[in-house]
Design a protein around this motif. Structure first.
Motif, PDB file in Angstrom:
ATOM      1  N   GLU A  65       0.815  -1.218   0.000  1.00  0.00           N
ATOM      2  CA  GLU A  65       0.000   0.000   0.000  1.00  0.00           C
ATOM      3  C   GLU A  65       0.844   1.261   0.000  1.00  0.00           C
ATOM      4  O   GLU A  65       0.520   2.250  -0.660  1.00  0.00           O
ATOM      5  CB  GLU A  65      -0.926  -0.002   1.222  1.00  0.00           C
ATOM      6  N   LEU A  66       1.960   1.234   0.744  1.00  0.00           N
ATOM      7  CA  LEU A  66       2.732   2.452   0.960  1.00  0.00           C
ATOM      8  C   LEU A  66       3.518   2.886  -0.276  1.00  0.00           C
ATOM      9  O   LEU A  66       3.566   4.069  -0.608  1.00  0.00           O
ATOM     10  CB  LEU A  66       3.678   2.254   2.144  1.00  0.00           C
ATOM     11  N   CYS A  67       4.128   1.928  -0.964  1.00  0.00           N
ATOM     12  CA  CYS A  67       5.006   2.278  -2.094  1.00  0.00           C
ATOM     13  C   CYS A  67       4.295   3.105  -3.174  1.00  0.00           C
ATOM     14  O   CYS A  67       4.808   4.148  -3.590  1.00  0.00           O
ATOM     15  CB  CYS A  67       5.611   1.016  -2.697  1.00  0.00           C
ATOM     16  N   PRO A  68       3.128   2.686  -3.660  1.00  0.00           N
ATOM     17  CA  PRO A  68       2.460   3.499  -4.697  1.00  0.00           C
ATOM     18  C   PRO A  68       2.097   4.904  -4.226  1.00  0.00           C
ATOM     19  O   PRO A  68       2.163   5.865  -4.991  1.00  0.00           O
ATOM     20  CB  PRO A  68       1.207   2.691  -5.043  1.00  0.00           C
ATOM     21  N   GLU A  69       1.725   5.024  -2.933  1.00  0.00           N
ATOM     22  CA  GLU A  69       1.349   6.340  -2.426  1.00  0.00           C
ATOM     23  C   GLU A  69       2.553   7.262  -2.317  1.00  0.00           C
ATOM     24  O   GLU A  69       2.477   8.451  -2.633  1.00  0.00           O
ATOM     25  CB  GLU A  69       0.663   6.200  -1.063  1.00  0.00           C
ATOM     26  N   ILE A  70       3.694   6.727  -1.880  1.00  0.00           N
ATOM     27  CA  ILE A  70       4.922   7.533  -1.838  1.00  0.00           C
ATOM     28  C   ILE A  70       5.330   7.917  -3.250  1.00  0.00           C
ATOM     29  O   ILE A  70       5.753   9.046  -3.509  1.00  0.00           O
ATOM     30  CB  ILE A  70       6.060   6.747  -1.141  1.00  0.00           C
TER      31      ILE A  70
END
Length: 711
Positions: A65-70
């Motif tokens: 979840e975190l990688c695409p948002e960053i």
């Protein structure tokens, strides 16, 4: 700059030990550490702290979840994911393109991991630093001894003098060390377009969607002259937007060319409209040529996009329609249009080539982006003679350019690249939209009057709002469909006294009074009209500044409603004429100026004064030659009618010429003079409200005088 965010591991024992070791090792490498408690906290930190140069997190807890948002915030930011033997490496193709590195939870390897993070951080900083800026930083770090200009030798000379030390301490070591000579060969040449300078121009062209870009270190005033010197040979004819910047008038004075004026509209508020579509037609240009002595079919056209008040053209339509081989869009105020979808088709570099045409766009990189003053760019799309253009470029460019200024131009471009750049412009648009909604909300909730805002009624979403025919809000009588659009980041506040159609109220608050009030509280207005104030929501405007403006407007309303004394709320104005303002109250001052504006029939002046242009007796070039020969004299501005003006005359605001050099005000164009006399009258009656009129000198006797051709 070196801040690393380490996500918490939610108390998992075998993970805490390796992360504590890594934290200690990173501190030894001089990293500052922050520990967000959740993904939401991290994303907020990344959005508001661009100094973060890496994120450490647990792949099982956060990865998918975190990688695409960053990545949406900064696609170049290094990410460090910790895994264990049971982790599932479900990495997508998109994530493989990220700067993503994996480490295992193992004790005793923190020093090695920290070294790799140092390496990746250096690579990240190197990747985001544009080429010329990188070369300049490297040169300064090397600390070479030079025996060439500039004479301060990297700031050393300043430290030999008491006042020089003050200067050195204020501007700082690196600023002065970066002020280097053109003799430094490893930095290349701005004039020859070589080395890192050439790399910077190519980098900027790719960023702004141009085929070629040039950096200019003495403002878009110079950029405009460079383009004009190249595009219009002596004896040729040029189409020029009548609402042009004065630098283009100076071009006409320098070059022996014949101008044909593209005549824009204005509304009753004095807001500058665009050039109607009919003015671009073949028939209209043909008629202008026939009526102008010495004119031929134009070889070049200059269009101001956007207008001072933030109106953008449908540039794709103009490129296809206007029958001239060379079109210059003076886009000094909108260097950001390539970086948000609402501006598609509204900039000089938008779209593809048009066969047989070349497009130029000049931009003041310093006006709405993060560059130093005088930073400017020229963009080109289409075929042109590079060597001849560079001769025009060198005519106007110093052989000793400021390298910190060059680096600021390139850095401003670098800030706009990729997701961080798009987010930067989007945030600016959203902040302006939020401010607009706040003004509307306060107006609805206000007790009695409040400020209004110049925009359509419904603005739920960010957009460039069209100036459509038949709509009352914009006040333009002859608007064209799908032709002009209001830029949301150019915010025009309206004060009470007159509506968009020019109907005057019995009471009013002239905008100049509000501008004085705000200025004395540290809020500077970009442009002041009779009943309108323009504010620019550039990328540097944050919520604090926006709130300061809102607070200033509310404080003015409170002071006005209480009818406080001028000396108490405008102490600087009172100091200019204490005897005049001694017992005056704010409502008396506002109403006095309002009554004076009514007496001069401002709505009629605004709508009619510029319908008929003054007569061109001489071209601007011919008139300047008369000045050089001393064939001019000075008269009071009241006697300007019937005389040939030696200079351009332009009131600030808005800073566009109303009379050009060589023009004569006739009975048909008398409205222009009436408009100027109204501006003079306000300053004569109310000290501190004098209008700055370029081309007219205000004497100690309170009379404006102008230079005219001797009879």
């Amino acid at each position: 700059m070196n801040i690393i965010a380490i996500m918490e591991t939610h108390g998992v024992f075998y993970k805490e030990g390796p992360l504590r070791e890594l934290a200690d090792a990173l501190r030894q490498q001089n990293f500052q550490l922050i520990f967000p408690g959740s993904s939401a906290d991290l994303l907020k930190l990344l959005e508001h702290n661009p100094r973060i140069c890496g994120v450490v997190f647990d792949w099982d807890d956060y990865g998918l979840e975190l990688c695409p948002e960053i990545n949406q915030l900064n696609e170049h930011l290094p990410l460090y994911a910790f895994i264990n033997t049971h982790s599932t490496l479900d990495v997508s193709t998109n994530e493989m393109r990220m700067a993503l590195c994996f480490f295992e939870y193992t004790l005793g390897v923190a020093h090695d991991i920290a070294q790799r993070i140092v390496q990746y951080t250096d690579e990240y900083l190197d990747a985001i630093t544009p080429p010329f800026t990188k070369a300049l930083f490297t040169y300064v770090k090397e600390g070479k001894y030079t025996f060439c200009t500039p004479g301060h030798m990297g700031g050393t000379a300043y430290q030999k003098s008491p006042v020089g030390c003050l200067f050195y301490d204020f501007f700082g070591e690196n600023t002065l060390k970066a002020d280097v000579s053109i003799s430094v060969t490893e930095l290349g040449s701005l004039l020859d377009h070589s080395g890192p300078h050439l790399e910077a121009e190519e980098y900027i062209a790719r960023t702004f969607g141009a085929e070629q870009s040039y950096m200019v270190t003495n403002g878009t005033s110079t950029s405009n002259k460079i383009v004009g010197m190249y595009a219009a040979p002596a004896g040729s004819t040029v189409l020029v937007d009548r609402n042009c910047h004065k630098s283009l008038t100076h071009l006409l004075m320098m070059s022996d060319i014949v101008p044909l004026w593209l005549k824009p509209t204005r509304n009753a508020l004095g807001i500058l409209g665009g050039i109607p579509q009919s003015q671009f037609s073949h028939e209209s240009i043909e008629a202008k040529v026939a009526l102008t002595p010495g004119a031929s079919w134009p070889v070049h056209a200059v269009i101001t996009n956007s207008t001072y008040d933030g109106l953008l053209y449908n540039t794709n339509w103009i490129k296809q329609t206007l029958d001239v081989p060379s079109i210059h869009f003076d886009s000094a105020w909108v260097p950001y249009t390539q970086f948000h979808p609402i501006y598609n088709g509204k900039s000089g570099m938008s779209g593809e080539r048009v066969p047989g045409k070349v497009f130029f766009e000049t931009q003041s990189t310093h006006k709405m982006l993060a560059a130093l003053s005088q930073a400017s760019l020229i963009h080109i799309k289409g075929d042109y003679d590079e060597e001849t253009f560079n001769e025009a470029y060198m005519m106007h460019t110093s052989t000793s350019p400021s390298y910190p200024l060059v680096a600021s131009i390139e850095t401003a471009a670098a800030m706009l690249r990729g997701n961080p750049g798009r987010r930067l412009i989007n945030r600016s648009v959203e902040r302006a939209l939020h401010f607009r909604k706040e003004i509307k909300r306060l107006r609805e909730e206000a007790d009695g009057w409040f400020f209004d805002i110049w925009q359509p009624e419904d603005i739920d979403e960010a957009d460039c709002w069209p100036i459509e025919p038949g709509e009352d809000w914009h006040g333009f009588r002859d608007a064209c469909h799908a032709h002009m659009y209001l830029d949301p980041v150019k915010v025009t506040i309206l004060t009470p006294g007159m509506d968009q159609q020019g109907t005057m109220a019995s009471e009013g608050i002239p905008a100049a009074l509000v501008a004085r009030f705000l200025d004395e509280r540290g809020v500077v207005v970009e442009k002041t009209g009779p009943y309108n104030l323009l504010f620019l929501f550039s990328i540097g405007i944050d919520k604090t500044r926006a709130m300061s403006l809102l607070r200033g407007l509310m404080e003015f309303k409170r002071a006005y409603d209480l009818n406080l004394r001028v000396r108490n709320i405008l102490p600087d104005l009172y100091a200019e004429a204490p005897d005049f303002y001694r017992n005056m109250r704010i409502q008396t001052l506002a109403q006095g100026i309002h009554d004076l504006i009514q007496q001069h029939e401002l709505p009629r002046l605004m709508l009619n004064a510029f319908d008929t242009l003054p007569e061109m007796a001489l071209t601007p070039h011919q008139m300047y030659q008369q000045q050089l020969r001393g064939n001019v004299e000075t008269v009071e501005i009241e006697k300007l009618a019937g005389r040939v003006s030696a200079n351009m005359i332009l009131p600030y605001p808005p800073g566009v010429p109303v009379v050009m050099p060589g023009e004569r005000i006739t009975d048909a164009s008398r409205g222009v003079l009436d408009f100027l006399l109204m501006l003079c009258s306000i300053g004569k009656h109310y000290p501190g409200f004098e209008t700055d009129i370029h081309g007219a000198r205000l004497g100690e006797d309170g009379i404006y005088r102008v230079r005219v051709l001797k009879e």
